[in-house]
Design a protein around this motif. Structure first.
Motif, PDB file in Angstrom:
ATOM      1  N   PRO A 223       3.326   0.911   6.921  1.00 29.16           N
ATOM      2  CA  PRO A 223       2.710   0.087   7.968  1.00 29.16           C
ATOM      3  C   PRO A 223       3.230  -1.351   7.940  1.00 29.16           C
ATOM      4  CG  PRO A 223       1.129   0.506   6.196  1.00 29.16           C
ATOM      5  CD  PRO A 223       2.376   1.267   5.853  1.00 29.16           C
ATOM      6  N   VAL A 224       3.831  -1.775   9.050  1.00 27.04           N
ATOM      7  CA  VAL A 224       4.360  -3.137   9.188  1.00 27.04           C
ATOM      8  C   VAL A 224       3.598  -3.802  10.326  1.00 27.04           C
ATOM      9  CG1 VAL A 224       6.395  -4.558   9.633  1.00 27.04           C
ATOM     10  CG2 VAL A 224       6.645  -2.374   8.430  1.00 27.04           C
ATOM     11  N   VAL A 225       2.765  -4.774  10.005  1.00 23.39           N
ATOM     12  CA  VAL A 225       1.955  -5.450  11.012  1.00 23.39           C
ATOM     13  C   VAL A 225       2.710  -6.670  11.537  1.00 23.39           C
ATOM     14  CG1 VAL A 225      -0.155  -6.777  11.417  1.00 23.39           C
ATOM     15  CG2 VAL A 225      -0.252  -4.642  10.119  1.00 23.39           C
ATOM     16  N   ILE A 226       2.868  -6.709  12.866  1.00 24.45           N
ATOM     17  CA  ILE A 226       3.520  -7.843  13.537  1.00 24.45           C
ATOM     18  C   ILE A 226       2.417  -8.720  14.125  1.00 24.45           C
ATOM     19  CG2 ILE A 226       5.162  -8.542  15.318  1.00 24.45           C
ATOM     20  CD1 ILE A 226       6.304  -5.686  15.205  1.00 24.45           C
ATOM     21  N   LEU A 227       2.330  -9.964  13.658  1.00 26.94           N
ATOM     22  CA  LEU A 227       1.275 -10.838  14.156  1.00 26.94           C
ATOM     23  C   LEU A 227       1.816 -12.230  14.453  1.00 26.94           C
ATOM     24  CD1 LEU A 227       0.486 -12.751  11.547  1.00 26.94           C
ATOM     25  CD2 LEU A 227      -0.781 -10.749  10.840  1.00 26.94           C
ATOM     26  N   GLY A 228       0.998 -13.021  15.097  1.00 26.07           N
ATOM     27  CA  GLY A 228       1.373 -14.375  15.475  1.00 26.07           C
ATOM     28  C   GLY A 228       0.519 -14.843  16.624  1.00 26.07           C
ATOM     29  N   ARG A 229       0.816 -16.024  17.119  1.00 25.18           N
ATOM     30  CA  ARG A 229       0.058 -16.568  18.246  1.00 25.18           C
ATOM     31  C   ARG A 229       0.414 -15.845  19.544  1.00 25.18           C
ATOM     32  NH1 ARG A 229      -0.940 -23.007  17.354  1.00 25.18           N
ATOM     33  NH2 ARG A 229      -1.486 -22.872  15.130  1.00 25.18           N
ATOM     34  N   VAL A 298      -4.236  -6.278   8.945  1.00 26.12           N
ATOM     35  CA  VAL A 298      -3.464  -6.930   7.880  1.00 26.12           C
ATOM     36  C   VAL A 298      -3.819  -6.346   6.518  1.00 26.12           C
ATOM     37  CG1 VAL A 298      -3.079  -9.131   6.682  1.00 26.12           C
ATOM     38  CG2 VAL A 298      -3.128  -9.060   9.177  1.00 26.12           C
ATOM     39  N   GLU A 299      -5.099  -5.990   6.330  1.00 28.47           N
ATOM     40  CA  GLU A 299      -5.560  -5.440   5.051  1.00 28.47           C
ATOM     41  C   GLU A 299      -4.927  -4.088   4.741  1.00 28.47           C
ATOM     42  OE1 GLU A 299      -9.774  -5.299   5.255  1.00 28.47           O
ATOM     43  OE2 GLU A 299     -10.013  -7.459   5.628  1.00 28.47           O
ATOM     44  N   LYS A 300      -4.474  -3.378   5.777  1.00 29.53           N
ATOM     45  CA  LYS A 300      -3.895  -2.045   5.590  1.00 29.53           C
ATOM     46  C   LYS A 300      -2.367  -2.072   5.577  1.00 29.53           C
ATOM     47  CE  LYS A 300      -7.812  -0.174   8.205  1.00 29.53           C
ATOM     48  NZ  LYS A 300      -8.227   0.527   9.435  1.00 29.53           N
ATOM     49  N   ALA A 301      -1.788  -3.250   5.750  1.00 29.69           N
ATOM     50  CA  ALA A 301      -0.331  -3.353   5.884  1.00 29.69           C
ATOM     51  C   ALA A 301       0.376  -3.320   4.537  1.00 29.69           C
ATOM     52  CB  ALA A 301       0.030  -4.645   6.619  1.00 29.69           C
ATOM     53  N   SER A 302       1.618  -2.819   4.556  1.00 31.24           N
ATOM     54  CA  SER A 302       2.494  -2.910   3.383  1.00 31.24           C
ATOM     55  C   SER A 302       3.440  -4.101   3.512  1.00 31.24           C
ATOM     56  CB  SER A 302       3.321  -1.622   3.231  1.00 31.24           C
ATOM     57  OG  SER A 302       2.501  -0.533   2.905  1.00 31.24           O
ATOM     58  N   ILE A 303       3.744  -4.467   4.770  1.00 25.12           N
ATOM     59  CA  ILE A 303       4.614  -5.607   5.054  1.00 25.12           C
ATOM     60  C   ILE A 303       4.015  -6.376   6.232  1.00 25.12           C
ATOM     61  CG2 ILE A 303       6.914  -6.336   5.840  1.00 25.12           C
ATOM     62  CD1 ILE A 303       8.045  -3.835   4.496  1.00 25.12           C
ATOM     63  N   LEU A 304       4.079  -7.701   6.151  1.00 22.98           N
ATOM     64  CA  LEU A 304       3.566  -8.573   7.191  1.00 22.98           C
ATOM     65  C   LEU A 304       4.727  -9.290   7.868  1.00 22.98           C
ATOM     66  CD1 LEU A 304       0.646  -9.304   8.083  1.00 22.98           C
ATOM     67  CD2 LEU A 304       0.839 -11.343   6.668  1.00 22.98           C
ATOM     68  N   VAL A 305       4.799  -9.186   9.197  1.00 16.95           N
ATOM     69  CA  VAL A 305       5.826  -9.902   9.965  1.00 16.95           C
ATOM     70  C   VAL A 305       5.124 -10.908  10.872  1.00 16.95           C
ATOM     71  CG1 VAL A 305       7.665  -9.728  11.677  1.00 16.95           C
ATOM     72  CG2 VAL A 305       7.450  -7.967   9.910  1.00 16.95           C
ATOM     73  N   TYR A 306       5.303 -12.189  10.554  1.00 17.93           N
ATOM     74  CA  TYR A 306       4.689 -13.248  11.357  1.00 17.93           C
ATOM     75  C   TYR A 306       5.747 -13.821  12.291  1.00 17.93           C
ATOM     76  CZ  TYR A 306       2.767 -17.806  12.626  1.00 17.93           C
ATOM     77  OH  TYR A 306       2.343 -18.908  13.322  1.00 17.93           O
ATOM     78  N   VAL A 307       5.438 -13.826  13.596  1.00 17.40           N
ATOM     79  CA  VAL A 307       6.379 -14.288  14.609  1.00 17.40           C
ATOM     80  C   VAL A 307       5.811 -15.526  15.293  1.00 17.40           C
ATOM     81  CG1 VAL A 307       7.686 -13.661  16.673  1.00 17.40           C
ATOM     82  CG2 VAL A 307       7.066 -11.886  15.015  1.00 17.40           C
ATOM     83  N   VAL A 368      13.294  -6.191   6.934  1.00 19.80           N
ATOM     84  CA  VAL A 368      12.138  -5.333   6.638  1.00 19.80           C
ATOM     85  C   VAL A 368      12.501  -4.311   5.575  1.00 19.80           C
ATOM     86  CG1 VAL A 368      10.645  -3.523   7.584  1.00 19.80           C
ATOM     87  CG2 VAL A 368      10.987  -5.651   8.856  1.00 19.80           C
ATOM     88  N   LEU A 369      13.702  -3.749   5.696  1.00 23.62           N
ATOM     89  CA  LEU A 369      14.168  -2.772   4.714  1.00 23.62           C
ATOM     90  C   LEU A 369      14.323  -3.414   3.341  1.00 23.62           C
ATOM     91  CD1 LEU A 369      15.059   0.193   4.464  1.00 23.62           C
ATOM     92  CD2 LEU A 369      17.387  -0.548   4.949  1.00 23.62           C
ATOM     93  N   ASP A 370      14.843  -4.634   3.308  1.00 25.24           N
ATOM     94  CA  ASP A 370      14.993  -5.358   2.033  1.00 25.24           C
ATOM     95  C   ASP A 370      13.628  -5.599   1.377  1.00 25.24           C
ATOM     96  OD1 ASP A 370      17.712  -5.447   2.318  1.00 25.24           O
ATOM     97  OD2 ASP A 370      17.776  -7.510   3.066  1.00 25.24           O
ATOM     98  N   LEU A 371      12.637  -5.975   2.195  1.00 22.78           N
ATOM     99  CA  LEU A 371      11.298  -6.227   1.656  1.00 22.78           C
ATOM    100  C   LEU A 371      10.694  -4.953   1.076  1.00 22.78           C
ATOM    101  CD1 LEU A 371       9.753  -8.595   4.370  1.00 22.78           C
ATOM    102  CD2 LEU A 371      10.478  -9.205   2.057  1.00 22.78           C
ATOM    103  N   PHE A 372      10.904  -3.834   1.766  1.00 21.61           N
ATOM    104  CA  PHE A 372      10.364  -2.580   1.249  1.00 21.61           C
ATOM    105  C   PHE A 372      11.099  -2.155  -0.019  1.00 21.61           C
ATOM    106  CE2 PHE A 372       9.889   2.052   1.049  1.00 21.61           C
ATOM    107  CZ  PHE A 372       8.498   2.109   0.982  1.00 21.61           C
ATOM    108  N   SER A 373      12.395  -2.431  -0.076  1.00 19.64           N
ATOM    109  CA  SER A 373      13.181  -2.111  -1.272  1.00 19.64           C
ATOM    110  C   SER A 373      12.667  -2.885  -2.481  1.00 19.64           C
ATOM    111  CB  SER A 373      14.658  -2.423  -1.033  1.00 19.64           C
ATOM    112  OG  SER A 373      15.178  -1.595  -0.011  1.00 19.64           O
ATOM    113  N   SER A 374      12.187  -4.101  -2.238  1.00 20.80           N
ATOM    114  CA  SER A 374      11.633  -4.889  -3.343  1.00 20.80           C
ATOM    115  C   SER A 374      10.359  -4.244  -3.888  1.00 20.80           C
ATOM    116  CB  SER A 374      11.341  -6.319  -2.885  1.00 20.80           C
ATOM    117  OG  SER A 374      10.267  -6.358  -1.956  1.00 20.80           O
ATOM    118  N   LEU A 375       9.601  -3.579  -3.009  1.00 19.73           N
ATOM    119  CA  LEU A 375       8.423  -2.845  -3.472  1.00 19.73           C
ATOM    120  C   LEU A 375       8.824  -1.640  -4.313  1.00 19.73           C
ATOM    121  CD1 LEU A 375       6.211  -2.733  -0.243  1.00 19.73           C
ATOM    122  CD2 LEU A 375       5.784  -4.079  -2.289  1.00 19.73           C
ATOM    123  N   ALA A 376       9.915  -0.983  -3.890  1.00 19.25           N
ATOM    124  CA  ALA A 376      10.367   0.236  -4.574  1.00 19.25           C
ATOM    125  C   ALA A 376      10.810  -0.037  -6.004  1.00 19.25           C
ATOM    126  CB  ALA A 376      11.509   0.873  -3.786  1.00 19.25           C
TER     127      ALA A 376
END
Length: 451
Positions: A223-229, A298-307, A368-376
């Motif tokens: 789950p990748v949550v995209i958030l922002g204003r 956001v609480e259920k996300a594995s990665i957060l993308v703020y735009v 996004v892939l790099d961030l998930f790889s850091s989790l792995a």
């Protein structure tokens, strides 16, 4: 759920997906499987060798139903451990149903969901973790989910649990041996040795427990949550990430009022991108509900993308927004969007993109892939993906914590041994060494009929 009076039943089912197709496979398992198929097949196969193929016709009332290939697997070297016959026929639903009816007329019955796998479990062909992995393998939608399920089906998780179980039994035997000779005041187990052993077991179980969030994300999609204003370009980014106009895009702030979730496979990993309502103070009840849902996602996300809109949002405003998610301990990607509207300005600490630019979208995917790889990197070896397994490990850890406390406080060996046995019980429920009708019924009910 199989009972003792039905364990030896001859069962049959269509193992391929329902509907029309090039071919279909009808599976039969049971002590009389070969003889049942022999009665409706044009060739004699009652004495055929295992792992053999036979071409011929399925016959009903002296009329051919179809030309088929019959595969024979003899007990115990088959999936279920029983005699198994697979009939490969043409994919007509009429042909499939006619073959099933002939099998039923000659002594088989329709299999229940997961009953072939259940027979394999009862006949010792695999443990519960391996049978559950079959379902995961069937439902795998990405290479990473496939790899984890395949490793578990091959016994990777079962082997890990077997090692832990052996250590627990060793621990229990040392304590209980002392109890047997308690009247003679003989100490067979050094308390420091027991402490060291219990710490090793707890660490191994904690590692499995910690891998669940990662494994569950792999299994069901990251789950990748995209958030922002509002009007930051979140929906445009989502559409380009999934290469589809899924989210409505307009210049009017607050267009997205609910979460929109779509999946995309990146380098063999399924990501679930979730577009959310823009974060802002609002009096609109519907939009306010959307903002609240954004915060809960956001609480259920594995990665957060703020735009953020680089042409209208200051860095101070960005920092203020991010403060709300400071305590969220997941990887974050900060994106300065609409960079094409800003002349000669670069936000070096953030990823600079224009969401309408396909090449920039590829940069986002890469990040996004790099961030998930850091989790792995933190989860090598066996990965936990099943909530049932997680619950059993948590219960086992709770009992082992009591064991550790008992050793520290010089508690009676009887109480320590009791907690160790309870921990062993919970580990045994994972593999099926300890099981109940209700547990097995719940597990196999989620399987398809032909598996």
């Amino acid at each position: 759920m199989l009972h003792s009076d039905s364990i030896n039943d001859n069962i049959c089912a269509i193992s391929t997906p329902p509907g029309f197709g090039g071919i279909a496979v009808v599976r039969v398992s049971g002590p009389d499987a070969i003889q049942i198929v022999n009665t409706i097949f044009s060739k004699e196969i009652s004495k055929a060798k295992g792992y053999s193929l036979h071409y011929g016709e399925i016959i009903k009332n002296n009329h051919d139903i179809d030309q088929v290939v019959v595969s024979i697997f003899k007990s115990p070297k088959s999936f279920t451990g029983e005699d198994v016959v697979e009939i490969s026929c043409h994919g007509s639903t009429y042909i499939q149903q006619e073959i099933l009816l002939l099998l039923i007329e000659n002594g088989a019955r329709i299999a229940k969901p997961g009953e072939f796998s259940q027979k394999a479990f009862f006949n010792g062909k695999m443990d519960l973790t391996q049978t559950e992995a079959i379902a995961d393998l069937i439902h795998a939608k990405s290479k990473s989910a496939h790899d984890i399920a395949l490793n578990q089906m091959k016994g990777g998780f079962a082997n890990e649990l077997s090692t832990l179980r052996t250590k627990l039994i060793e621990l229990a035997s040392l304590v209980e041996l002392e109890l047997d000779f308690s009247e003679e005041d003989v100490e067979f187990a050094d308390r420091d040795q027991l402490q060291s052993l219990i710490e090793t077991i707890i660490q191994n179980l904690e590692k499995l427990k910690q891998s669940f969030n990662y494994g569950n994300a792999i299994k069901n999609g990251v789950p990748v949550v995209i958030l922002g204003r509002p009007n930051a370009g979140k929906s445009t980014l989502l559409n380009n990430l999934i290469d589809d106009d899924r989210a409505l895009v307009s210049d009017i702030p607050g267009t997205t009022r609910d979460t929109i979730e779509e999946s995309s496979i990146i380098n063999g990993i399924e990501f679930k991108f979730i577009d959310t309502a823009g974060i802002r103070e609002t009096k609109d009840k519907v939009e306010k509900m959307g903002v609240e849902r954004t915060l809960s996602m956001v609480e259920k996300a594995s990665i957060l993308v703020y735009v953020y809109d680089a042409s209208t949002t200051t860095l101070e405003e960005v920092e203020l927004d991010l403060l709300a998610f400071q305590k969220v301990a997941i990887p974050k990607l900060i994106i300065a969007n609409k960079i094409d509207l800003v002349n000669n300005v670069e936000f070096k600490q953030h990823l600079n993109i224009s969401a309408t630019n396909k090449q920039d979208t590829e940069k986002v995917k890469s990040k996004v892939l790099d961030l998930f790889s850091s989790l792995a990197e933190n989860h090598e070896g066996v990965i936990l993906t099943n909530a049932r397994h997680l619950e059993a490990i948590q219960l086992s850890l709770a009992d082992l914590s009591k064991v550790r406390d008992g050793l520290n406080n010089n508690a009676s060996g009887e109480f320590i041994a009791m907690d160790i046995r309870q921990s062993l019980h919970h580990i045994g429920t994972i593999t099926g060494e300890i099981s109940s009708d209700e547990l097995l019924g719940n597990i196999f009910a989620n399987f398809c009929i032909g598996k």
